[in-house]
Scaffold this motif. Structure first.
Motif, PDB file in Angstrom:
ATOM      1  N   TYR A 115       1.034  -1.208   0.120  1.00  0.00           N
ATOM      2  CA  TYR A 115      -0.193  -0.104   0.153  1.00  0.00           C
ATOM      3  C   TYR A 115       0.909   1.144   0.125  1.00  0.00           C
ATOM      4  N   LEU A 116       2.029   1.179   0.733  1.00  0.00           N
ATOM      5  CA  LEU A 116       2.910   2.499   0.607  1.00  0.00           C
ATOM      6  C   LEU A 116       3.531   2.392  -0.564  1.00  0.00           C
ATOM      7  N   ASN A 117       4.319   1.375  -1.248  1.00  0.00           N
ATOM      8  CA  ASN A 117       5.188   1.346  -2.133  1.00  0.00           C
ATOM      9  C   ASN A 117       4.418   0.975  -3.316  1.00  0.00           C
ATOM     10  N   GLU A 118       3.100   0.594  -3.200  1.00  0.00           N
ATOM     11  CA  GLU A 118       2.257   0.407  -4.360  1.00  0.00           C
ATOM     12  C   GLU A 118       3.080  -0.760  -5.348  1.00  0.00           C
ATOM     13  N   LEU A 119       3.486  -1.937  -4.698  1.00  0.00           N
ATOM     14  CA  LEU A 119       4.275  -3.057  -5.430  1.00  0.00           C
ATOM     15  C   LEU A 119       3.046  -4.081  -5.593  1.00  0.00           C
ATOM     16  N   ASP A 120       2.978  -4.779  -6.762  1.00  0.00           N
ATOM     17  CA  ASP A 120       2.182  -5.802  -6.855  1.00  0.00           C
ATOM     18  C   ASP A 120       2.620  -6.950  -6.181  1.00  0.00           C
ATOM     19  N   THR A 121       1.763  -8.105  -6.256  1.00  0.00           N
ATOM     20  CA  THR A 121       2.064  -9.348  -5.683  1.00  0.00           C
ATOM     21  C   THR A 121       3.495  -9.941  -6.151  1.00  0.00           C
ATOM     22  N   ALA A 122       3.636  -9.880  -7.505  1.00  0.00           N
ATOM     23  CA  ALA A 122       4.701 -10.440  -8.044  1.00  0.00           C
ATOM     24  C   ALA A 122       5.977  -9.715  -7.477  1.00  0.00           C
ATOM     25  N   GLU A 123       6.011  -8.500  -7.478  1.00  0.00           N
ATOM     26  CA  GLU A 123       7.175  -7.697  -7.230  1.00  0.00           C
ATOM     27  C   GLU A 123       7.584  -8.140  -5.862  1.00  0.00           C
ATOM     28  N   ILE A 124       6.481  -7.988  -4.877  1.00  0.00           N
ATOM     29  CA  ILE A 124       6.574  -8.236  -3.518  1.00  0.00           C
ATOM     30  C   ILE A 124       7.059  -9.696  -3.449  1.00  0.00           C
ATOM     31  N   ALA A 125       6.680 -10.752  -3.965  1.00  0.00           N
ATOM     32  CA  ALA A 125       7.171 -12.074  -3.913  1.00  0.00           C
ATOM     33  C   ALA A 125       8.866 -12.039  -4.258  1.00  0.00           C
ATOM     34  N   LYS A 126       8.934 -11.436  -5.104  1.00  0.00           N
ATOM     35  CA  LYS A 126      10.565 -11.426  -5.588  1.00  0.00           C
ATOM     36  C   LYS A 126      11.444 -10.695  -4.462  1.00  0.00           C
ATOM     37  N   ILE A 127      10.853  -9.864  -3.913  1.00  0.00           N
ATOM     38  CA  ILE A 127      11.764  -9.133  -2.817  1.00  0.00           C
ATOM     39  C   ILE A 127      11.856  -9.958  -1.855  1.00  0.00           C
ATOM     40  N   LEU A 128      10.703 -10.508  -1.278  1.00  0.00           N
ATOM     41  CA  LEU A 128      10.732 -11.297  -0.177  1.00  0.00           C
ATOM     42  C   LEU A 128      11.082 -12.718  -0.376  1.00  0.00           C
ATOM     43  N   ASP A 129      11.447 -12.972  -1.628  1.00  0.00           N
ATOM     44  CA  ASP A 129      11.882 -14.485  -1.981  1.00  0.00           C
ATOM     45  C   ASP A 129      10.871 -15.367  -1.394  1.00  0.00           C
ATOM     46  N   LYS A 130       9.484 -15.167  -1.993  1.00  0.00           N
ATOM     47  CA  LYS A 130       8.513 -16.028  -1.429  1.00  0.00           C
ATOM     48  C   LYS A 130       7.602 -16.346  -2.849  1.00  0.00           C
ATOM     49  N   SER A 131       6.518 -17.320  -2.473  1.00  0.00           N
ATOM     50  CA  SER A 131       5.736 -17.448  -3.701  1.00  0.00           C
ATOM     51  C   SER A 131       4.549 -16.332  -3.832  1.00  0.00           C
ATOM     52  N   LYS A 132       4.048 -16.237  -4.910  1.00  0.00           N
ATOM     53  CA  LYS A 132       2.882 -15.333  -4.906  1.00  0.00           C
ATOM     54  C   LYS A 132       1.653 -15.969  -3.876  1.00  0.00           C
ATOM     55  N   GLY A 133       1.581 -16.888  -3.956  1.00  0.00           N
ATOM     56  CA  GLY A 133       0.655 -17.584  -3.168  1.00  0.00           C
ATOM     57  C   GLY A 133       0.793 -17.041  -1.535  1.00  0.00           C
ATOM     58  N   ASN A 134       1.877 -17.476  -1.166  1.00  0.00           N
ATOM     59  CA  ASN A 134       2.409 -16.889   0.096  1.00  0.00           C
ATOM     60  C   ASN A 134       2.142 -15.458   0.383  1.00  0.00           C
ATOM     61  N   VAL A 135       2.483 -14.770  -0.534  1.00  0.00           N
ATOM     62  CA  VAL A 135       2.502 -13.400  -0.318  1.00  0.00           C
ATOM     63  C   VAL A 135       0.811 -13.008  -0.065  1.00  0.00           C
TER      64      VAL A 135
END
Lengths: 336, 205
Positions: free
Chosen positions: B166-186
């Motif tokens: 919400y603050l950085n406006e990243l989408d699920t895919a981007e967050i997943a990459k940064i956190l090194d998790k899967s999209k589902g996890n995110v």
């Protein structure tokens, strides 16, 4: 959830302190400069810069392209209307060209393809006159590009027409009669006008033939002065023979000083020819169009932009009531 | 029908914006590899606010956030030159990853700093709502403060995904990459984080 999400979104307005940002920027730049000198080549930098600029521009033109594409998808071409009058240099021009290409790609019928190519060639000519009419300078480059694009469209059109005419061999009765018409019309005019180039014969013959009723030759039967069949011509050789149309009974015909007016007319005639499948005449018409547009360009090159670039009145009063230059008040001759 | 078109055009537009953003990112990354300082400046201008915001909500202090942000950009420059973290071949995820690591390092060095507390002075959020009258904006500030406090109480993992989304406006895919998790996890994480935040806020009221 939504209310909460909205509140959370508000936080994205938090930014770093502007003063810190700029001082930090210089600081960082200084620190990385301690590294070696960049080893990029100018060429590579340029190659990388251009797509970058494009990528930055994409959001803006994407909006336009998306709007255009959507309307096409919806089956309507209304979106293209907005870009219709744009010329090189306008933002919408990209959309216009994209729209043209899409249209062409989506058309499979050869004849319709030819109609489109004709229309696009006409568009290039129109854009050329628009660019020539701009008062600011820096036009040469755009003019060149437009002319070459125009020639491309013309050659595409030509090959399409040839393809069609070979596929549909038809006896062309009009071809036989046409030379006679030409001969009839041109003689009195040659006597009167003197320095006529071959094209003017075509023009007058064409104007007699043209259903749009542009010339007065049909309407001023009583006077029958051949001079009235001549719209104003401006010749590339530089000598300007202006034939003011004497008052025609209908007073619908106006004096055109622009070569663009001629090429507009030629295109309309060409369209009619394509419709009626008169391919041999059409090929001649295509050459006329090429020459007409070529003269527009030469006019500029020879520094005769005074005569060439005017949006003075086009010939109006076509039978469809269509004005060639929608913006102009259509009743007076004006000089720009 | 019209609303369908609007929806479709919004989707396509967002796709284009995303695509152009990704293209910009890739190009910047390549230019940074070439030690192009102009590219560095562009990347800085483009991302400094986002990175600052991300770090700020983790460390709570403006000054710390500024320092750490600085370090992040320098580090990214270095990483790109030396091809570290090579699996990140575009700029945005790399920046966030480095920022995240930088904050972790920061806490490791100063174990006495409790990560969740925000400085009292930082609790005022400058929401640019000039159109609202004073009473409303006061309420809004209160609201934001509440949400802020609620965020503080969230577990790190939850707060992080909320900030990223919400603050950085990243989408699920981007967050997943940064956190090194899967999209589902995110996605699951996000859902749980929002629920947790909501119940915290409700308890306060």
């Amino acid at each position: 959830m939504n209310e909460l999400e909205q509140k959370l979104s508000k936080f994205k307005e938090i930014k770093a302190d502007a003063a810190w940002k700029s001082s930090n920027r210089s600081l960082l730049l200084g620190q990385i400069s301690m590294a070696d000198e960049p080893r990029y080549s100018w060429l590579k930098a340029l190659a990388l810069e251009l797509p970058f600029q494009f990528a930055k521009a994409v959001p803006h033109s994407a909006t336009v392209v998306v709007a255009v594409l959507l309307v096409l998808l919806g089956g309507g071409f209304a979106g293209l209307q907005a870009s219709e009058n744009s010329k090189p240099g306008d933002t919408l021009y990209v959309a216009k060209i994209a729209g043209e290409k899409t249209q062409l790609a989506l058309t499979f019928d050869d004849k319709k393809k030819a109609q489109l190519s004709l229309e696009f060639a006409g568009n290039r000519a129109k854009e050329l006159s628009q660019v020539l009419n701009e008062e600011q300078g820096g036009q040469e480059e755009r003019v060149e590009k437009l002319v070459s694009k125009f020639r491309q469209e013309i050659s595409t059109l030509r090959s399409q027409v040839e393809k069609i005419s070979q596929a549909e061999p038809k006896a062309d009765p009009k071809l036989a009669s046409k030379p006679e018409e030409k001969a009839l019309e041109s003689t009195p005019e040659t006597a009167l006008e003197g320095d006529l180039e071959a094209e003017t014969e075509y023009f007058s013959a064409g104007s007699v033939k043209d259903d749009n009723g542009i010339s007065t030759s049909e309407q001023s039967a009583e006077t029958a002065a051949p001079v009235q069949t001549e719209p104003t011509e401006v010749f590339a050789s530089g000598s300007e023979i202006e034939i003011a149309a004497s008052a025609s009974p209908t007073a619908e015909i106006l004096v055109a000083e622009s070569k663009a007016g001629d090429s507009e007319r030629i295109f309309k005639e060409a369209e009619a020819l394509l419709e009626s499948e008169d391919y041999s005449t059409l090929l001649n018409k295509i050459s006329e169009a090429e020459e007409a547009v070529g003269r527009m360009d030469t006019g500029l090159v020879k520094g005769e932009s005074e005569e060439a670039s005017t949006t003075a009145v086009y010939i109006v009063g076509t039978s469809t009531g269509e004005s060639l230059d929608p913006g102009d008040p259509a009743t007076t001759t004006s000089d720009k | 029908m019209a609303s369908l078109f609007v929806l479709l055009s919004k989707c396509i537009l967002r796709y284009f914006q995303m695509a152009s953003g990704k293209l910009t990112d890739k190009i910047l990354y390549l230019r940074l590899k070439d030690k192009d300082k102009q590219a560095f400046v562009k990347a800085y201008d483009l991302y400094v606010d986002d990175i600052y915001r991300f770090i700020f909500f983790k460390v709570g202090s403006r000054e710390e956030a500024e320092d750490i942000s600085s370090g992040v950009f320098l580090k990214v420059w270095d990483y790109v030159q030396n091809n570290k973290l090579g699996e990140y071949n575009s700029l945005k995820p790399l920046l966030y990853r480095v920022a995240r690591n930088a904050v972790i390092d920061y806490y490791r060095k100063q174990p006495d700093n409790a990560p969740a507390s925000l400085d009292a002075g930082e609790s005022k959020i400058d929401v640019p709502d000039e159109k609202q009258d004073m009473a409303n904006s006061h309420d809004l500030h209160l609201d934001m403060d509440l949400v802020r406090a609620g965020l503080d109480q969230l577990k790190d993992e939850y707060r992080e995904v909320i900030v990223l989304k919400y603050l950085n406006e990243l989408d699920t895919a981007e967050i997943a990459k940064i956190l090194d998790k899967s999209k589902g996890n995110v996605r699951v994480l996000l859902y749980r984080a929002l629920s947790a935040l909501r119940s915290i806020l409700e308890k306060k009221q």
